[in-house]
Design an enzyme around this catalytic site. Structure first.
Site, mmCIF file in Angstrom:
data_model
loop_
_atom_site.group_PDB
_atom_site.id
_atom_site.type_symbol
_atom_site.label_atom_id
_atom_site.label_comp_id
_atom_site.label_asym_id
_atom_site.label_seq_id
_atom_site.Cartn_x
_atom_site.Cartn_y
_atom_site.Cartn_z
ATOM 1 N N ASN A 111 0.824 -1.217 0.000
ATOM 2 C CA ASN A 111 0.000 0.000 0.000
ATOM 3 C C ASN A 111 0.852 1.258 0.000
ATOM 4 O O ASN A 111 1.936 1.298 0.570
ATOM 5 C CB ASN A 111 -0.993 -0.016 1.179
ATOM 6 C CG ASN A 111 -0.505 0.780 2.376
ATOM 7 O OD1 ASN A 111 -0.623 2.004 2.431
ATOM 8 N ND2 ASN A 111 0.099 0.088 3.342
ATOM 9 N N PHE A 115 -1.865 8.411 3.879
ATOM 10 C CA PHE A 115 -2.693 9.113 4.874
ATOM 11 C C PHE A 115 -3.908 9.806 4.272
ATOM 12 O O PHE A 115 -4.084 11.022 4.426
ATOM 13 C CB PHE A 115 -1.876 10.150 5.662
ATOM 14 C CG PHE A 115 -0.806 9.595 6.559
ATOM 15 C CD1 PHE A 115 -0.736 8.249 6.855
ATOM 16 C CD2 PHE A 115 0.136 10.448 7.129
ATOM 17 C CE1 PHE A 115 0.256 7.748 7.690
ATOM 18 C CE2 PHE A 115 1.136 9.956 7.968
ATOM 19 C CZ PHE A 115 1.194 8.605 8.240
ATOM 20 N N SER A 175 5.267 5.534 8.735
ATOM 21 C CA SER A 175 4.668 5.222 7.441
ATOM 22 C C SER A 175 5.667 5.559 6.345
ATOM 23 O O SER A 175 6.282 6.626 6.367
ATOM 24 C CB SER A 175 3.392 6.046 7.226
ATOM 25 O OG SER A 175 3.027 5.940 5.858
ATOM 26 N N ASN A 177 4.894 6.167 3.344
ATOM 27 C CA ASN A 177 4.175 6.787 2.222
ATOM 28 C C ASN A 177 3.980 8.296 2.338
ATOM 29 O O ASN A 177 3.269 8.893 1.545
ATOM 30 C CB ASN A 177 2.820 6.093 2.040
ATOM 31 C CG ASN A 177 3.003 4.607 1.783
ATOM 32 O OD1 ASN A 177 3.855 4.214 0.985
ATOM 33 N ND2 ASN A 177 2.228 3.779 2.469
ATOM 34 N N THR A 178 4.570 8.889 3.369
ATOM 35 C CA THR A 178 4.575 10.352 3.485
ATOM 36 C C THR A 178 6.035 10.760 3.444
ATOM 37 O O THR A 178 6.809 10.375 4.338
ATOM 38 C CB THR A 178 3.902 10.790 4.807
ATOM 39 O OG1 THR A 178 2.531 10.436 4.750
ATOM 40 C CG2 THR A 178 4.035 12.292 5.032
ATOM 41 N N LYS A 214 4.944 4.519 17.113
ATOM 42 C CA LYS A 214 4.929 3.365 16.199
ATOM 43 C C LYS A 214 6.144 3.406 15.281
ATOM 44 O O LYS A 214 6.385 4.399 14.585
ATOM 45 C CB LYS A 214 3.630 3.379 15.379
ATOM 46 C CG LYS A 214 3.509 2.156 14.483
ATOM 47 C CD LYS A 214 2.108 1.983 13.951
ATOM 48 C CE LYS A 214 2.012 0.803 13.001
ATOM 49 N NZ LYS A 214 0.670 0.619 12.470
ATOM 50 N N ASN A 243 5.389 -1.068 11.635
ATOM 51 C CA ASN A 243 4.637 -0.601 10.473
ATOM 52 C C ASN A 243 5.016 -1.473 9.255
ATOM 53 O O ASN A 243 5.661 -2.503 9.418
ATOM 54 C CB ASN A 243 4.972 0.877 10.227
ATOM 55 C CG ASN A 243 3.785 1.635 9.654
ATOM 56 O OD1 ASN A 243 3.144 1.170 8.705
ATOM 57 N ND2 ASN A 243 3.469 2.794 10.221
HETATM 58 C C1 LIG Z 1 -3.765 -0.599 3.380
HETATM 59 C C2 LIG Z 1 -2.982 -0.310 4.636
HETATM 60 C C3 LIG Z 1 -3.060 0.956 5.209
HETATM 61 C C4 LIG Z 1 -2.335 1.241 6.380
HETATM 62 N N1 LIG Z 1 -2.448 2.481 6.944
HETATM 63 C C5 LIG Z 1 -1.789 2.737 8.100
HETATM 64 C C6 LIG Z 1 -1.934 3.988 8.744
HETATM 65 O O1 LIG Z 1 -2.679 4.856 8.294
HETATM 66 N N2 LIG Z 1 -1.221 4.210 9.885
HETATM 67 C C7 LIG Z 1 -0.399 3.250 10.442
HETATM 68 O O2 LIG Z 1 0.211 3.502 11.489
HETATM 69 N N3 LIG Z 1 -0.270 2.054 9.860
HETATM 70 C C8 LIG Z 1 -0.937 1.769 8.718
HETATM 71 N N4 LIG Z 1 -0.796 0.548 8.137
HETATM 72 C C9 LIG Z 1 0.146 -0.432 8.732
HETATM 73 C C10 LIG Z 1 -0.550 -1.400 9.690
HETATM 74 O O3 LIG Z 1 -1.101 -0.741 10.799
HETATM 75 C C11 LIG Z 1 0.446 -2.441 10.196
HETATM 76 O O4 LIG Z 1 1.429 -1.785 10.932
HETATM 77 C C12 LIG Z 1 1.096 -3.207 9.059
HETATM 78 O O5 LIG Z 1 0.176 -3.488 8.038
HETATM 79 C C13 LIG Z 1 1.702 -4.529 9.545
HETATM 80 O O6 LIG Z 1 0.699 -5.377 10.067
HETATM 81 P P1 LIG Z 1 0.041 -6.583 9.219
HETATM 82 O O7 LIG Z 1 1.168 -7.375 8.640
HETATM 83 O O8 LIG Z 1 -0.782 -7.342 10.231
HETATM 84 O O9 LIG Z 1 -0.793 -5.945 8.168
HETATM 85 C C14 LIG Z 1 -1.516 0.244 6.971
HETATM 86 C C15 LIG Z 1 -1.448 -1.041 6.392
HETATM 87 C C16 LIG Z 1 -2.176 -1.317 5.241
HETATM 88 C C17 LIG Z 1 -2.091 -2.697 4.654
#
Ligand SMILES: Cc1cc2nc3c(=O)[nH]c(=O)nc-3n(C[C@H](O)[C@H](O)[C@H](O)COP(=O)(O)O)c2cc1C
Length: 346
Positions: A111, A115, A175, A177-178, A214, A243
């Site tokens: 992804n 934000f 993140s 992506n920023t 985080k 993350n």
């Molecule tokens: C589509 C998507 C959007 C995400 N958006 C955020 C976000 O806005 N803020 C954040 O701290 N983490 C975000 N994450 C990261 C998740 O909170 C998590 O840290 C990461 O996906 C690892 O966990 P997982 O393997 O269980 O998905 C996002 C993950 C995905 C897949």
């Protein structure tokens, strides 16, 4: 096979964001239903962490319910906490679409949402009507156009609105992506950021409210040691790790080429599991019990969650596994943890 398993081929025909929007449309209708179940978690699953009581250690990671629109549903599905956000102070659309890609064979999501946020004011107004009995965390970020040097102002603006309506807050400095956001993890940037946030917390009379940080999985062990020392010295309450990762090396060939072809973004799900676990273990070693850690990244089974808790994490969060396995994953993990708890007691 459960209902989600049966519907999954249909759901996965839609691109991930359309599927997400459809699921949220249906979920919002379900939330208005007066007969949503009230799961009773056995006492053996209860956890105390950073001064809060959790009915189960399992929670929802940030990013899935960014605006906190489905809180009654998450509670009914059996989650103990939900981290909403990332919320930015002002509304922003996020990156151009398509910006989410799933690879079901590998349990992988890529992804680069960037934000997308309704902004702190709208989200805070919604949270004033949140359900009781579910711990809600507010994950905060900065707006894209805000220069790195003014990041603290953004986190503070978001905090002022969100902190009063949540149980804990988490600063997202990880993140990918920023642009520039991850630079805030560097000790010399982190110190003033954390100090500025803790000053605000005090000013607002919220000293007892947990403030977490985080972290990314792409930090070298020596960086992690330094970050842990800054975090402990600052007086924040705990850490969340991890993350998404930028490391394409976590994906095996030949899938890696397909993932790379989709362009920029963070990877999550099964391929992140080993890396996130390694980073968490490194953090836990450096922490020496001085702060609690919330485990996140690649967790998708009772064994995974049990392993993370056995390593020393206080709580665990899921995201990607929920997309691939559906909401019944929550009950399965809780039941698995329960079985273990009973075995330990007998
Ligand atoms: C589509 C998507 C959007 C995400 N958006 C955020 C976000 O806005 N803020 C954040 O701290 N983490 C975000 N994450 C990261 C998740 O909170 C998590 O840290 C990461 O996906 C690892 O966990 P997982 O393997 O269980 O998905 C996002 C993950 C995905 C897949």
């Amino acid at each position: 096979m459960d209902l989600y398993g049966a519907l999954r081929p249909l759901i996965f025909r839609f691109d991930p964001e359309t599927a997400h929007n459809l699921a949220f449309w249906a979920g919002e209708r379900l939330c208005a239903w007066p007969w949503l179940p009230e799961p009773q978690h056995p006492v053996a699953l209860h956890r105390s962490a950073f001064g809060l009581d959790f009915p189960t250690p399992l929670g929802l990671a940030a990013g899935l319910d960014k605006g906190g629109t489905l809180l009654p549903l998450w509670k009914a599905l059996g989650l103990g906490h939900v981290e909403i956000g990332t919320v930015t102070p002002r509304p922003q659309p996020g990156n151009p679409k398509p910006r989410v890609f799933r690879f079901p064979q590998a349990g992988l999501i890529l992804n680069r949402m960037g934000f997308n946020s309704e902004g702190a004011e709208v989200v805070a107004a919604r949270l004033r009507h949140r359900p009781r009995g579910l711990v809600v965390g507010g994950n905060l970020g900065k707006n894209k156009e805000t220069p790195e040097a003014q990041a603290l102002d953004d986190y503070r603006s978001a905090y002022r609105l969100i902190a009063p309506v949540v149980d804990y807050t988490a600063l997202n400095v990880s993140s990918p992506n920023t642009p520039g956001l991850r630079n805030l993890q560097a000790p010399e940037a982190l110190k003033p950021l954390l100090a500025g946030m803790l000053d605000l917390r005090k000013e607002m009379g919220l000293e007892c409210q947990p403030l977490l940080l985080k972290l990314a999985p792409d930090l070298a062990p020596e960086d992690l040691d330094a970050i842990v020392e800054v975090a402990v010295a600052s007086g924040i309450t705990g850490l969340i790790a991890t993350n998404t990762t930028l490391d394409r090396g976590v994906v095996a060939e030949p899938l890696r080429d397909r993932v790379e072809a989709k362009g920029a973004g963070g990877l999550s799900g099964v391929p992140l599991k080993a890396k996130a676990q390694e980073v968490r273990r490194c953090i836990l070693r450096a922490l020496r019990g001085r702060l609690p850690l919330v485990a996140c990244g690649g967790l998708g089974s009772t064994e995974d969650v049990r392993g993370a808790l056995a390593d020393g994490a206080a709580l665990a969060q899921v995201y990607s596994a929920l997309i691939f396995q559906g909401p019944s994953l929550i009950r399965r993990i809780d039941q698995g943890l329960m079985t273990e708890a009973i075995e330990v007691q007998t």
